[in-house]
Motif scaffolding. Structure first.
Motif, mmCIF file in Angstrom:
data_model
loop_
_atom_site.group_PDB
_atom_site.id
_atom_site.type_symbol
_atom_site.label_atom_id
_atom_site.label_comp_id
_atom_site.label_asym_id
_atom_site.label_seq_id
_atom_site.Cartn_x
_atom_site.Cartn_y
_atom_site.Cartn_z
ATOM 1 N N VAL A 54 0.845 -1.196 0.000
ATOM 2 C CA VAL A 54 0.000 0.000 0.000
ATOM 3 C C VAL A 54 0.883 1.249 0.000
ATOM 4 N N PRO A 65 -4.763 5.120 -1.230
ATOM 5 C CA PRO A 65 -5.401 3.954 -1.871
ATOM 6 C C PRO A 65 -6.717 4.251 -2.587
ATOM 7 N N HIS A 69 -5.673 1.994 -5.414
ATOM 8 C CA HIS A 69 -6.495 0.783 -5.291
ATOM 9 C C HIS A 69 -5.798 -0.429 -4.667
ATOM 10 N N PRO A 71 -5.119 -2.277 -1.485
ATOM 11 C CA PRO A 71 -5.724 -2.056 -0.168
ATOM 12 C C PRO A 71 -4.957 -2.616 1.024
ATOM 13 N N HIS A 72 -4.159 -3.656 0.833
ATOM 14 C CA HIS A 72 -3.629 -4.411 1.984
ATOM 15 C C HIS A 72 -2.629 -5.422 1.426
ATOM 16 N N TRP A 75 -6.244 -9.327 0.628
ATOM 17 C CA TRP A 75 -7.568 -8.712 0.436
ATOM 18 C C TRP A 75 -8.423 -9.615 -0.425
ATOM 19 N N ALA A 363 -8.645 5.248 2.648
ATOM 20 C CA ALA A 363 -8.610 3.775 2.705
ATOM 21 C C ALA A 363 -9.994 3.208 2.420
ATOM 22 N N ASN A 366 -11.303 3.150 -1.284
ATOM 23 C CA ASN A 366 -10.669 2.205 -2.205
ATOM 24 C C ASN A 366 -11.678 1.116 -2.554
ATOM 25 N N ALA A 369 -11.126 -2.269 -0.892
ATOM 26 C CA ALA A 369 -11.102 -2.411 0.570
ATOM 27 C C ALA A 369 -12.338 -3.153 1.043
#
Ligand code: ZN
Length: 442
Positions: A54, A65, A69, A71-72, A75, A363, A366, A369
């Motif tokens: 990210v 994000p 885009h 996110p983690h 995900w 966040a 996104n 997310a």
């Protein structure tokens, strides 16, 4: 007019401001100390979740994000109805499917997951007719196809013209050693140092993103206070660039430099699972790793209430209509952007972490997310897909200051030191005379 200097952006993964400031003072890191003596320094703030894929995407695109885009680390892909796992742990990669995880981390993150509307710094630099280089950066999207060096593999990766990625892709033959063996003694930074030496010797770029990941690896294992040796090795990789230029003065004559990290790290003393709060619920998917979690499912307010009192949770974030809600043990803060700032109702102390309103909003905006995003309490790590953690070591990912604050050092740049990592790409592009990326935050 003096010729515009080329720019090197050095990112030492996971380096905290405390460790950077101490190392510059006590001489543990001679290359960093030299640069600090000739530059300006400040503390900046990362993005959220404060996790490497990210954060590097935010540094490379100059955006949070909501634009890029990513996110983690892990995900749920709604379109493909599957979990994407970039590499929380070797066990988590196996749990998600090894082949798929490797393809996600190496190709799909850049080719498919990274937002189409985001502009990478390599795209902006090369569209202006300059040459960009990237060494080992997970966010590398550019316009030049590079064939993998693995026998039998043919799928190209699209990167900048000068592109080096862990011996898998190398745009030029540099003679740098294999990077994968000896991770705990800094083999990847040594590889970066060798490639960087080659690039500087040939003056082969206008912009170089020089990414050093081994420090983060050591800090996860040893905790953020046990990493002096690892920092000395990262410093040696930066020293290799200075040497290759012919010495310190020649180096500064030729290059402007930004040194920073992508996120901080904090000590882990407890492990919690997010999944257990949703046991027995159908159509709820939980992805968690390090110090951030996502919950995908309908009725976010109802799902958030299930986390009241959970040891895995400090703040739960979700959207409700035009507002966002931050919930902490039953108390709420509602917030939304308003002209000139934020409108809020409720307990403001729920989001008093650094730049927490802006980072939380971005966040949640996104599309990849979860409906819920979870920031755990200090000291708590969330077990990953395979139940692994860094208990006794370090971790990051939350909104907390320790995970979020980064050192930022600029050398040879006119502007004040930025306060956010999303300001680095616009600063670099302005220095190079390329103008700001279209999406970059004001
Ligand atoms: Zn990390």
């Amino acid at each position: 007019m003096a010729e515009r200097r080329k720019l090197i952006l050095v990112v030492i993964d996971g380096l905290t401001p405390d460790v950077f400031e101490a190392a510059v003072d006590d001489g543990v890191a001679p290359a960093l100390s030299f640069l600090a003596a000739h530059g300006r320094y400040g503390r900046g703030v990362s993005t959220f979740p404060s996790l490497t894929p990210v954060c590097l995407s935010s540094i490379v695109t100059g955006a949070h994000p909501d634009v890029h885009h990513i996110p983690h680390l892990v995900w749920y892909h709604r379109g493909e109805r599957r979990v994407v796992e970039y590499g929380s742990s070797f066990a988590a990669i196996r749990a998600a499917g090894t082949r798929r995880s490797i393809l996600d981390a190496i190709f799909n993150m850049n080719e498919q997951h990274l937002g189409r509307d985001a502009v990478t710094i390599y795209e902006a630099v090369e569209d202006a007719g300059l040459t960009a280089a990237a060494v080992n950066v997970t966010c590398y999207r550019g316009r030049t196809p590079h064939r993998p060096l693995l026998p039998g593999a043919t799928r190209p990766a699209y990167g900048p013209k000068r592109f080096f990625f862990y011996n898998l892709f190398e745009s030029d033959i540099t003679g740098a050693p294999v990077a994968f063996l000896g991770r705990s003694v800094g083999s990847i930074d040594a590889y970066a140092g060798a490639v960087g030496r080659w690039l500087v010797t040939r003056d082969g770029f206008d912009f170089l993103f020089f990414y050093l990941p081994d420090y983060d690896f050591a800090s996860h294992a040893l905790g953020p206070a046990g990493t002096q040796e690892a920092l000395a090795r990262s410093d040696a990789a930066i020293g290799a660039l200075i040497e290759a230029a012919g010495g310190p003065d020649e180096f500064l004559e030729r290059y402007a430099v930004i040194v920073c990290s992508d996120h901080g790290q904090t000590q882990v003393d407890r492990v919690a699972t997010l999944q257990s709060s949703f046991a027995g619920l159908e159509n709820v998917i939980v992805t968690a790793s390090n110090r951030a979690g996502m919950v995908y499912g309908d009725d976010p307010a109802g799902l958030a209430r299930r986390l009241d009192g959970s040891p895995a949770t400090e703040v739960v974030l979700y959207r409700e209509g035009a507002e966002a809600v931050a919930r902490r043990d039953g108390e709420e803060l509602r917030f939304a952007p308003s002209p000139g700032g934020w409108s809020t109702t409720g307990d403001p102390s729920i989001l008093d972490q650094p730049q927490a309103l802006e980072r939380s909003w971005a966040a949640l905006a996104n599309p990849n997310a979860g409906e819920l995003i979870v920031s755990p309490p200090p000291g708590v790590e969330l077990a990953d897909l395979a139940g692994r953690s860094h208990l006794g070591g370090g971790s990051h990912g939350s909104l907390e200051a320790g995970d979020s604050e980064v050192p930022i050092l600029t050398v040879g740049l006119d502007r004040a030191v930025p306060e956010r990592i999303v300001d680095l790409a616009p600063l670099a592009l302005e220095h190079l005379g390329v103008g700001r990326a279209a999406h970059a935050a004001a």
